[in-house]
Design an enzyme around this catalytic site. Structure first.
Site, short mmCIF file in Angstrom:
data_model
loop_
_atom_site.label_atom_id
_atom_site.label_comp_id
_atom_site.label_asym_id
_atom_site.label_seq_id
_atom_site.Cartn_x
_atom_site.Cartn_y
_atom_site.Cartn_z
N HIS A 115 -17.31 127.09 58.36
CA HIS A 115 -17.77 127.99 59.42
C HIS A 115 -17.29 129.42 59.24
O HIS A 115 -16.18 129.67 58.78
CB HIS A 115 -17.27 127.47 60.78
CG HIS A 115 -17.65 126.06 61.06
ND1 HIS A 115 -16.80 125.17 61.65
CD2 HIS A 115 -18.79 125.37 60.79
CE1 HIS A 115 -17.40 124.00 61.76
NE2 HIS A 115 -18.61 124.10 61.24
N LYS A 168 -8.68 134.65 60.91
CA LYS A 168 -8.10 133.45 61.52
C LYS A 168 -6.72 133.20 60.92
O LYS A 168 -6.54 133.31 59.71
CB LYS A 168 -8.94 132.21 61.22
CG LYS A 168 -10.34 132.24 61.75
CD LYS A 168 -11.10 131.00 61.30
CE LYS A 168 -12.55 131.07 61.70
NZ LYS A 168 -13.31 129.93 61.19
N TYR A 171 -5.65 127.47 65.86
CA TYR A 171 -6.34 128.64 65.30
C TYR A 171 -6.07 129.84 66.19
O TYR A 171 -6.32 129.78 67.40
CB TYR A 171 -7.85 128.45 65.31
CG TYR A 171 -8.42 127.36 64.47
CD1 TYR A 171 -9.10 127.66 63.30
CD2 TYR A 171 -8.35 126.03 64.87
CE1 TYR A 171 -9.69 126.67 62.55
CE2 TYR A 171 -8.93 125.03 64.12
CZ TYR A 171 -9.59 125.35 62.96
OH TYR A 171 -10.17 124.37 62.20
N ASP A 185 -23.17 120.59 60.97
CA ASP A 185 -22.69 120.93 59.63
C ASP A 185 -23.56 120.31 58.54
O ASP A 185 -23.79 120.92 57.50
CB ASP A 185 -21.23 120.51 59.45
CG ASP A 185 -20.27 121.36 60.29
OD1 ASP A 185 -20.69 122.37 60.88
OD2 ASP A 185 -19.08 120.98 60.36
#
Length: 184
Positions: free
Chosen positions: A63, A73, A133, A169
């Site tokens: 992603h 991130k 995250y 996905d």
């Protein structure tokens, strides 16, 4: 204290922390704006997310978000172990579509920082995995993009047989000649 270790992909870094342990347990800093400023001088944490993955072999990813929501991130494994993969999708980068992987383990003082312009995914190596995250942008579903975990153009070598992959996905298209990546 945090030590930043560069990887072969510019901007992608492994962060090693120094846990303090005594008879009470352990304490460790997982984020320090000042210490991580060299990675992204304008770093601002806009969102913090926690993912839980139930089964070993499960793959989440790959992603990323497109501009203007492209995000950095900082990722930490809180429970279990994962094979963590970052793919450079920065247009014009000398390592465009190259990937780098490392194992993140809840018992090891490592984190990974992905600057904006990287796709991210992981495979759970143990059951009941949790990842934390810290994102520099809020999630924007209209600008979200996905690369296929099994795209031949990437040739990612997953350590376990592929288990569960989300419908979204699995539906991601393969990379073609028209894929431009994320503008710098």
């Amino acid at each position: 204290m945090m030590r930043v270790h560069p990887t072969p992909l510019a901007g992608l870094a492994v962060i090693e922390t120094d846990p303090f342990a005594d008879d009470r347990g352990r304490f460790e800093r997982v984020f320090c704006e000042r210490e991580l400023a060299a990675l992204d001088p304008a770093m601002h944490v806009a969102q913090v997310n926690l993912s839980t993955t139930f089964e070993a072999g499960t793959i989440r990813g790959m992603h990323f978000q497109r501009a203007p929501a492209a995000e950095g991130k900082l990722i930490r494994c809180l429970r279990g172990r994962v094979y963590d993969v970052a793919v450079d999708v920065r247009a014009g980068s000398p390592t465009f579509l190259k990937w780098h992987a490392l194992e993140l383990d809840a018992d090891a003082p490592l984190q990974v920082f992905l600057p904006a312009g990287f796709a991210h995914g992981f495979q759970a190596l143990t059951p009941d995995v949790q990842l934390l995250y810290l994102h520099t942008q809020r999630w924007n579903p209209g600008l979200e993009a996905t690369l296929r975990h099994d795209d031949p153009a990437l040739a990612i070598r997953w350590p376990l047989p592929v288990g569960t992959v989300s419908r979204k996905d699995r539906k991601a298209g393969l990379i073609d000649a028209g894929f431009e990546g994320v503008p710098p």
